[in-house]
Design a protein around this motif. Structure first.
Motif, mmCIF file in Angstrom:
data_model
loop_
_atom_site.group_PDB
_atom_site.id
_atom_site.type_symbol
_atom_site.label_atom_id
_atom_site.label_comp_id
_atom_site.label_asym_id
_atom_site.label_seq_id
_atom_site.Cartn_x
_atom_site.Cartn_y
_atom_site.Cartn_z
ATOM 1 N N ASP A 132 3.983 9.068 -0.859
ATOM 2 C CA ASP A 132 4.135 8.474 -2.191
ATOM 3 C C ASP A 132 2.998 8.917 -3.104
ATOM 4 O O ASP A 132 3.204 9.201 -4.285
ATOM 5 C CB ASP A 132 4.181 6.955 -2.097
ATOM 6 N N LYS A 133 1.796 8.964 -2.578
ATOM 7 C CA LYS A 133 0.644 9.416 -3.364
ATOM 8 C C LYS A 133 0.733 10.913 -3.676
ATOM 9 O O LYS A 133 0.344 11.361 -4.752
ATOM 10 C CB LYS A 133 -0.649 9.129 -2.620
ATOM 11 N N LEU A 134 1.251 11.691 -2.728
ATOM 12 C CA LEU A 134 1.314 13.130 -2.873
ATOM 13 C C LEU A 134 2.345 13.548 -3.938
ATOM 14 O O LEU A 134 2.090 14.417 -4.759
ATOM 15 C CB LEU A 134 1.666 13.774 -1.526
ATOM 16 N N PHE A 135 3.513 12.900 -3.924
ATOM 17 C CA PHE A 135 4.581 13.274 -4.831
ATOM 18 C C PHE A 135 4.620 12.448 -6.110
ATOM 19 O O PHE A 135 5.544 12.560 -6.900
ATOM 20 C CB PHE A 135 5.930 13.187 -4.119
ATOM 21 N N GLU A 194 0.849 -1.177 0.000
ATOM 22 C CA GLU A 194 0.000 0.000 0.000
ATOM 23 C C GLU A 194 0.893 1.239 0.000
ATOM 24 O O GLU A 194 1.858 1.338 0.755
ATOM 25 C CB GLU A 194 -0.898 0.002 1.239
ATOM 26 N N GLU A 195 0.563 2.198 -0.860
ATOM 27 C CA GLU A 195 1.368 3.406 -0.958
ATOM 28 C C GLU A 195 1.131 4.308 0.245
ATOM 29 O O GLU A 195 0.012 4.423 0.733
ATOM 30 C CB GLU A 195 1.039 4.156 -2.238
ATOM 31 N N SER A 196 2.179 4.953 0.686
ATOM 32 C CA SER A 196 2.049 5.867 1.813
ATOM 33 C C SER A 196 1.470 7.187 1.322
ATOM 34 O O SER A 196 1.339 7.448 0.119
ATOM 35 C CB SER A 196 3.408 6.092 2.476
#
Length: 63
Positions: free
Chosen positions: A58-61, A53-55
């Motif tokens: 990770d989703k933000l950048f 699962e992406e942190s």
């Protein structure tokens, strides 16, 4: 005067018990025990353990 147990007559209601089906499970053959059931369908739900699962960062950048 006391009446002993079982001295009274039973009343016939006309009820007839139906024959119940046997609850016997058929014994599997030796071939099926060694090689497994060819008609078996695995209905268990498989989860993909390798999926990470992406942190939040990770989703933000992510571009």
């Amino acid at each position: 005067m006391c009446i002993p147990h079982g001295a009274t007559r039973t009343v016939n209601t006309g009820f007839i018990k139906e024959a119940k089906p046997k609850k016997h499970i058929k014994k599997p053959s030796k071939n099926m025990l060694e090689k497994g059931d060819p008609d078996f369908v695995d209905e268990r739900k498989h989860t993909n353990a390798t999926k990470k699962e992406e942190s939040f960062f990770d989703k933000l950048f992510k571009d």
